[in-house]
Design a protein around this motif. Structure first.
Motif, PDB file in Angstrom:
ATOM      1  N   GLY A 214       0.774  -1.225   0.000  1.00  0.00           N
ATOM      2  CA  GLY A 214       0.000   0.000   0.000  1.00  0.00           C
ATOM      3  C   GLY A 214       0.807   1.276   0.000  1.00  0.00           C
ATOM      4  N   ARG A 215       2.115   1.178  -0.130  1.00  0.00           N
ATOM      5  CA  ARG A 215       2.974   2.363  -0.138  1.00  0.00           C
ATOM      6  C   ARG A 215       3.854   2.371  -1.379  1.00  0.00           C
ATOM      7  N   LEU A 216       4.236   3.580  -1.787  1.00  0.00           N
ATOM      8  CA  LEU A 216       5.139   3.711  -2.911  1.00  0.00           C
ATOM      9  C   LEU A 216       6.543   3.343  -2.478  1.00  0.00           C
ATOM     10  N   GLU A 217       7.125   2.367  -3.146  1.00  0.00           N
ATOM     11  CA  GLU A 217       8.491   1.958  -2.855  1.00  0.00           C
ATOM     12  C   GLU A 217       9.488   2.786  -3.663  1.00  0.00           C
ATOM     13  N   GLN A 218       9.191   3.005  -4.946  1.00  0.00           N
ATOM     14  CA  GLN A 218      10.068   3.805  -5.798  1.00  0.00           C
ATOM     15  C   GLN A 218       9.285   4.241  -7.026  1.00  0.00           C
ATOM     16  N   VAL A 219       9.577   5.449  -7.510  1.00  0.00           N
ATOM     17  CA  VAL A 219       8.967   5.988  -8.723  1.00  0.00           C
ATOM     18  C   VAL A 219      10.079   6.571  -9.579  1.00  0.00           C
ATOM     19  N   GLY A 220      10.067   6.258 -10.871  1.00  0.00           N
ATOM     20  CA  GLY A 220      11.084   6.825 -11.739  1.00  0.00           C
ATOM     21  C   GLY A 220      10.971   6.294 -13.149  1.00  0.00           C
ATOM     22  N   PRO A 221      11.813   6.784 -14.064  1.00  0.00           N
ATOM     23  CA  PRO A 221      11.835   6.256 -15.425  1.00  0.00           C
ATOM     24  C   PRO A 221      12.169   4.767 -15.403  1.00  0.00           C
ATOM     25  N   PRO A 222      11.721   4.003 -16.398  1.00  0.00           N
ATOM     26  CA  PRO A 222      11.953   2.554 -16.390  1.00  0.00           C
ATOM     27  C   PRO A 222      13.420   2.167 -16.203  1.00  0.00           C
TER      28      PRO A 222
END
Length: 364
Positions: A214-222
């Protein structure tokens, strides 16, 4: 302006095990024209975020904005969001054109105008001239194109894709993901794509968001998600990985069960590279190089023997047994090596497995 989740939280009622799944503290923005892929294990919150955005649930905390408008309290049909589902959800008693035009019908658009718009959208997704056919007469890929046309025909503010390709065979999935990307770019709208297929996510998305519990672990370009994971969880979830527990030593060396490995100091954000610190060594299988015993120019040369061997056509995946453990290798070489080498720059240092994966998460 796109989509903006601001500190969004939602909890389902607790089940028999006492656990209450949902999402928490979600800060995530998707710009106009951007395609964001949501990936994560089952129950990580991917579909919950889509349902909150679509208006099927109301968040218990935070705000959800679409084009700068807080959509709290707005019924799903008033949010002007296009949705494509896993099972297409086409009406069997309607023609392809009628299915495509249906969102315009419920909005009170006249018959001639809505059918003309449907024909134009069908042509846009490669189904020109098929408006009079029944959905049952179409292939799975064609039905998915109809669902996409229906989601876009009323010019939505954003597009939501909930595992739209999972029911298709492997070859058709590749063709359809390229088609979805083409149509989405032409439409120029913010798009969230939920998928269990990591290759699909990496190939189609501008950015990838990895969720866990339920939490964002990581966000970024592929490429950043794959090459620069922030945690052992992300590294293991996205692609294949070798994990080796080790202890850092001064001089750019990490002691491992495989031996002392030289590294280039490439580490997850926030990881302190101090003598004696416990770390996890990450090496992607394609970065392990076949070599020969006694070869020169390899700082991390590891003699060993071939284990399980899998020929996959363009590549070969095999296990290589070395003193102290086993390495997964992916290579185009056909010869069987008696040693492998790990370039120092192929090593990424991650927090040790015992540490919580929430530490050091980069926002982008």
């Amino acid at each position: 302006m796109g989509i903006d989740f601001r500190q969004v939280g939602f909890r389902y009622a607790a089940g028999q095990d006492g656990q209450a799944a949902g999402v928490a503290d979600i800060d995530l923005a998707v710009d106009d024209g951007e395609l964001l892929a949501l990936i994560g294990p089952s129950g990580s919150g991917k579909s919950t975020l889509l349902k909150l955005l679509a208006g099927f649930f109301d968040p218990h905390a935070g705000q959800i904005l679409v084009d700068g408008q807080d959509v709290a309290g707005l019924a799903p049909e008033r949010r002007r969001l296009g949705m494509v589902f896993q099972n297409y959800a086409l009406f069997p008693h309607m023609s392809v054109a009628q299915n495509t035009a249906y969102p315009l019908k419920v909005r009170g658009i006249g018959r001639a105008e809505r059918l003309a718009a449907a024909d134009a959208m069908l042509a846009r997704v490669g189904l020109a001239g098929m408006g009079g056919r029944a959905p049952a007469s179409l292939s799975g890929g064609q039905q998915q194109r109809v669902a996409l046309a229906r989601a876009l025909v009323f010019e939505p503010r954003a597009l939501l894709l909930d595992e739209p390709l999972s029911a298709l065979d492997a070859g058709l999935r590749v063709a359809m993901r390229d088609e979805i990307r083409r149509v989405q770019r032409e439409a120029g709208i913010a798009t969230i794509h939920v998928t269990h297929d990591q290759e699909e996510a990496l190939s189609i998305a501008d950015r990838v968001a990895v969720l866990r519990d339920g939490r964002l672990e990581q966000v970024g370009p592929p490429q950043a998600i794959y090459d620069r994971p922030c945690s052992r969880f992300v590294a293991g979830f996205v692609g294949q990985a070798n994990f080796i527990d080790g202890v850092l030593r001064d001089g750019g060396v990490v002691e491992t069960p495989l031996g002392a490995l030289r590294h280039a100091g490439i580490a997850a954000p926030g990881l302190v590279l101090a003598d004696g610190a416990a770390v996890t060594v990450l090496v992607r299988p394609e970065r392990v190089e076949p070599a020969a015993t006694g070869a020169t120019g390899h700082p991390n040369l590891l003699p060993g023997t071939l284990g399980e061997d899998r020929f996959l056509g363009a590549v070969r995946r095999y296990d290589f047994r070395v003193a102290g453990g086993l390495l997964r290798v992916e290579s185009r070489h056909r010869d069987t090596p008696d040693a492998v080498a790990i370039p120092p720059e192929a090593i990424r240092l991650l927090p040790p497995a015992a540490e919580a994966s929430t530490e050091g998460r980069p926002p982008t």
